[in-house]
Every structure is written in C-alpha cells, then in structure tokens.
Design a protein around this motif. Structure first.
Motif, PDB file in Angstrom:
ATOM      1  N   ASP A 137       0.793  -1.221   0.000  1.00 27.78           N
ATOM      2  CA  ASP A 137       0.000   0.000   0.000  1.00 27.78           C
ATOM      3  C   ASP A 137       0.832   1.282   0.000  1.00 27.78           C
ATOM      4  N   LEU A 138       1.927   1.272   0.747  1.00 37.75           N
ATOM      5  CA  LEU A 138       2.686   2.498   0.980  1.00 37.75           C
ATOM      6  C   LEU A 138       4.177   2.299   0.794  1.00 37.75           C
ATOM      7  N   CYS A 166       1.272  11.495   0.693  1.00 40.31           N
ATOM      8  CA  CYS A 166       0.268  11.629   1.747  1.00 40.31           C
ATOM      9  C   CYS A 166       0.571  12.786   2.687  1.00 40.31           C
ATOM     10  N   GLY A 170       1.628   6.930  -1.281  1.00 37.22           N
ATOM     11  CA  GLY A 170       0.626   5.904  -1.521  1.00 37.22           C
ATOM     12  C   GLY A 170       0.837   5.230  -2.863  1.00 37.22           C
ATOM     13  N   LYS A 171       0.692   3.910  -2.894  1.00 40.33           N
ATOM     14  CA  LYS A 171       0.786   3.169  -4.151  1.00 40.33           C
ATOM     15  C   LYS A 171      -0.553   3.154  -4.885  1.00 40.33           C
ATOM     16  N   HIS A 172      -1.624   3.389  -4.163  1.00 45.32           N
ATOM     17  CA  HIS A 172      -2.942   3.487  -4.791  1.00 45.32           C
ATOM     18  C   HIS A 172      -3.765   4.502  -4.007  1.00 45.32           C
ATOM     19  N   ARG A 173      -4.868   4.939  -4.585  1.00 48.90           N
ATOM     20  CA  ARG A 173      -5.621   6.064  -4.039  1.00 48.90           C
ATOM     21  C   ARG A 173      -6.168   5.795  -2.647  1.00 48.90           C
ATOM     22  N   ALA A 185      -5.034   3.872  -0.255  1.00 47.44           N
ATOM     23  CA  ALA A 185      -3.967   3.914   0.745  1.00 47.44           C
ATOM     24  C   ALA A 185      -3.546   5.355   1.030  1.00 47.44           C
ATOM     25  N   ALA A 186      -3.452   6.166  -0.033  1.00 51.44           N
ATOM     26  CA  ALA A 186      -3.067   7.566   0.151  1.00 51.44           C
ATOM     27  C   ALA A 186      -4.130   8.322   0.941  1.00 51.44           C
ATOM     28  N   ASP A 223      -6.271   7.072   3.111  1.00 51.45           N
ATOM     29  CA  ASP A 223      -6.299   6.596   4.493  1.00 51.45           C
ATOM     30  C   ASP A 223      -5.176   7.234   5.311  1.00 51.45           C
ATOM     31  N   MET A 224      -3.956   7.264   4.753  1.00 55.78           N
ATOM     32  CA  MET A 224      -2.839   7.851   5.490  1.00 55.78           C
ATOM     33  C   MET A 224      -3.011   9.359   5.636  1.00 55.78           C
ATOM     34  N   SER A 225      -3.483  10.020   4.572  1.00 56.89           N
ATOM     35  CA  SER A 225      -3.720  11.461   4.663  1.00 56.89           C
ATOM     36  C   SER A 225      -4.742  11.779   5.754  1.00 56.89           C
TER      37      SER A 225
END
Length: 485
Positions: free
Chosen positions: A138-139, A178, A192-195, A197-198, A200-202
């Motif tokens: 994911d990251l 992120c 983020g490797k995908h939207r 994941a980005a 969620d971390m943001s």
C-alpha cells in the motif's frame, strides 16, 4: 534531444480583426510533451535536467480572480522578469482557456485555465538517492533528500520527488504523496501506491492521530526544558515564500526541546566583527544547538518561523537566518508589519544580485570555495529562448538543517524513523547525543500538562496548505496533504 517546429495545425487561430487586432504568433519550437525518459544527467554530485519545452496548465487560483494576466505573472512568479511574460503573452506562448490572450490587461476569472509554453531550465538538485524506510503493498515510506520539492512546482518539474520516483518505477506509475515537506527539508514522507492507501494515510495525518518529530540545528544556545511557541503565522509573500508571525495570522503551535548545545571553542572565538570577510565570528561566538521540534499545527514554514521568532533560527536557513535580509537580530521577536516591504525587497535580490547570507554559510567546516559558490544569475542567456541563466547552487543551498526524523501512530499501529542526520551529530572534539532518548523525546511531551490539549477532546487537524508559488499541478486528482516544516 531534437527540436522540431510545430506544424500550422498546432497554432491557435487568430481572433476576428473586427474585435481585436491580433498578430499571428511565430512558429514555436517544441519537443514532445513530457519527454520520456526524463532528460536527467549527473554532474558534480548534482542531478541535472537538459532544457526542454513544456506547457504549464494552471487553473485560476482564488487570489488571482479579477486580476490582469500580466500582473499575475509578474507578481507571482520570480524566475523570469515581467518583460519576458509580457512578450510571451503578446507572442501567443501564454493562452487563456486554449485561446490567445487579446491583451496583457485581460482579467482572469474563476474557472479560467492559463497555459504557458516555455523553454524550461530546471535548477540542479542533489544527486542523493531517495531512501526507502519501509515498503509494502500500500505504501512506501521514504527518507526524502533535502533540496527536492515533492510536487512539480515553480522551476522544478522532473527534479521533484514524484517525477524521480516515476522515472525509477515506470511512466504509468502514479506516486501519491500523503504528506508534504518543504523543498529544503529532508526526512520521513509517505507515498501511496494506490488512491485508497493515500487517502487513508492522509486522513490519519489530518486527524491528529500521527505524532511528528523533527530535528533541527539552530543558532545559539537554545533554552533547556519544553519551550512552547503559540504565535500565529501569516503568509506575507507567496512569490518569495515568506511567512511571519502576525496577530492576524493563522493559529500555530509548536513544542521545542533542546537535545544538545555545542559552544564555540574558545581558541577560535577571536574575530569580533560580524562583517569580517571570512564571516565566522558571529556563529563561533554563539555556537549552535540541536533541537527537537513537535509541531501541533501544520502551517507553512511553521518551525522555521517560530524558531526565528524565538531568536534561534535554523542556522543555514536562506530566508529566516539571512543577515542581509533581517539584520543582526535575524528577526527575533518581530511581529509588526512596518518593515515587510524592505524585507521583501532585500529578499527579492537573493539569488539575483546578491548571494544569500545565512549564518551557517560561514561554518568553519565549509571551505572558502563553497562559501563563494552559490546560485546566482550569470549574466548569460539561453540561445534558444533568451532566458537568463543561473550558476549551479552551492552545497549549502541544497537544503537546510531541518529533518523529519520520526512519524508515529499514537495507537501503536506503526512507527517509522530515521537516524540523526550527519549535521546533528556531535562535531569533532565534542561529546553529545547521537540518538534519541526517552527524556528528550518530544513525542512524549504531555500536551495536557502544557495546556495545549483538552483531556476530553482534541482540536481539529491543521489547515491544509498549498506549496506557495506553484505554477503547474500535474496531478490528475488532488490528494489533500498536510503541510509540515
């Protein structure tokens, strides 16, 4: 890289003569849009980019609404003079909503898209690779080198974190930051490797469930104990990247804690004149401190501005520790606006007529060659586009002593950190801290004890801010990111 003349079908048709007098623009020399692979090359420990043609497409920002197009370019973008932008508008290299601009006084409205095609000269950046702290499906947690912007911005495009990672992993890969660090700041970043994941971390970063620790090196003997600065911060000049403490600024709060102080050696503190050509006296007489920073809010330049206000700016900060801009006091305790115009005038000369004069540029560990070597206009121009050319930056201009050392989830789900940067380690002949300890760890600061957090509830997350002087945004869908540093 071959240059080819654009075909007549690529030109925008002229407006009707009965409305506006319009001169057909000359053929524009272009390269294919977004040349691939990026034209990188390494030289003198710098990552450089061969000049290329590029078109910026920028939506009208809120502060641009109702302003004339030439005024926007002349006041917001620093890399070229107003005469260049005037000529670019007249000759059709700047278009509005895909159509030639009838006048330099044309007013820009909400929703307008400004396109600017130019022969792009990117500044060199550090050749230091992007470090990988952790990677999963994911990251990617990276250790960002100093001197690289996160997104393409201003004069930077291929020399940015996003484009360097894309070049390394393939054209179709879309890295999604992120969080954001200033160009001059190094340290922990999340990609983020995908939207999902980005996002969620943001969301975690915005929701205050992530504790952040920065390490910095500042002028003088920083006080011991937990020092809290709650001064509001206002953006003074987006063009120059200048922010100051002002009563009408946005709320900003930071906790600082000294990790080490390294006094000057007595046998070297002999020069009394701060204008001495070797310029070492001021720094030697005061020494420097290594300080941990715990930002509670996330304003642009928050740590840099708060440290300047406290009288201990980051010692090689080209803006806030610049004696030629702020004078001997370096802006300590300044919160009034009466001298802002003078400060902006002096700051505007840096990198053009003057070389930035931050305190630590006179560090005894930097030899005379590197003190004199700095990015500055050379007086030469590009043979293709007449752009004024700059010299290569000096080592001291590729970053500042500010490093995002640790990010931790307060729920204990993850914890990422780097070691101390080299500039934070004890200098030769001194003893001092080489790693974090529980006693000096600002992540362990009791915010309720300091009166900065209510026991029952927490404040909302920090405002999200932009990069300042962004001239183009290549992201297809923006991800909200929290500013830091």
């Amino acid at each position: 890289m071959a240059l080819v003349a654009s075909s007549p079908t690529d030109k925008y048709p002229p407006l009707p003569d009965d409305k506006f007098p319009f001169k057909e623009p000359p053929p524009v020399v272009i390269t294919p849009c977004n040349p691939w692979p990026p034209p990188y090359y390494l030289e003198d420990n710098l990552r450089k980019v061969e000049p290329y043609h590029y078109t910026y497409n920028t939506y009208c920002k809120q502060r641009w609404r109702g302003r004339e197009i030439l005024d926007i370019f002349a006041s917001e973008f620093r890399d070229r003079p107003a005469e260049y932008y005037e000529k670019a508008i007249v000759e059709g290299r700047v278009v509005l909503n895909g159509k030639p601009v009838p006048s330099t006084k044309t007013v820009v409205k909400n929703g307008d898209v400004i396109s600017h095609t130019l022969h792009r000269h990117e500044p060199p950046s550090t050749a230091q690779p992007i470090g990988i702290v952790h990677e999963d499906d994911d990251l990617i947690v990276i250790n960002k080198p100093a001197g690289l912007p996160v997104h393409p911005a201003g004069r930077y495009n291929f020399n940015s974190i996003i484009e360097i990672m894309r070049a390394d992993r393939g054209y179709g890969w879309n890295p999604l930051p992120c969080n954001r660090l200033d160009r001059l700041t190094s340290g922990i970043m999340f990609i983020g490797k995908h939207r999902q994941a980005a996002e969620d971390m943001s969301a975690q970063i915005r929701g205050r469930t992530v504790k952040k620790e920065y390490i910095t090196r500042v002028v003088g003997e920083f006080p011991e104990g937990e020092i809290v600065c709650e001064q509001p911060i206002l953006q003074i000049s987006p063009k120059l990247g200048l922010n100051r403490v002002r009563a009408n600024g946005k709320e900003a709060r930071t906790v600082f804690k000294r990790m080490a102080y390294y006094p000057p050696k007595e046998d070297r503190a002999t020069v009394q004149n701060t204008d001495h050509p070797e310029g070492m006296a001021w720094k030697r007489m005061r020494g420097y401190s290594i300080v941990r920073c715990f930002p509670i809010t996330g304003r642009t330049h928050q740590l840099r501005v708060h440290l300047q206000y406290l009288g201990h700016p980051i010692s090689n900060d080209p803006i806030y520790a610049n004696q030629r801009v702020f004078g001997p006091s370096l802006g300590k305790g300044h919160s009034e606006e009466e001298n802002d115009e003078d400060i902006m005038t002096r700051l505007g000369r840096m990198g053009k007529e003057d070389v930035a004069d931050a305190v630590a540029y006179h560090d005894e560990m930097v030899d005379l060659y590197n003190k004199r070597k700095a990015e500055k206009m050379t007086g030469e121009t590009c043979k293709i586009c007449d752009t004024p050319l700059y010299s290569d930056p000096g080592v001291h201009e590729l970053g500042i002593y500010l490093h995002a050392r640790r990010y931790r989830c307060e729920e204990g789900k993850w914890d990422y950190e780097t070691g101390l940067p080299e500039w934070a380690l004890p200098p030769p002949g001194y003893e001092g801290a080489t790693e974090a300890t529980a006693e000096s760890d600002p992540l362990a600061v009791d915010l309720r004890k300091l009166g900065l957090e209510d026991e029952e509830s927490k404040e909302p997350g920090p405002d999200l801010v932009s990069n300042g002087t962004v001239t183009g945004d290549t992201a297809s869908e923006p991800i909200a990111v929290a500013a830091a540093g």
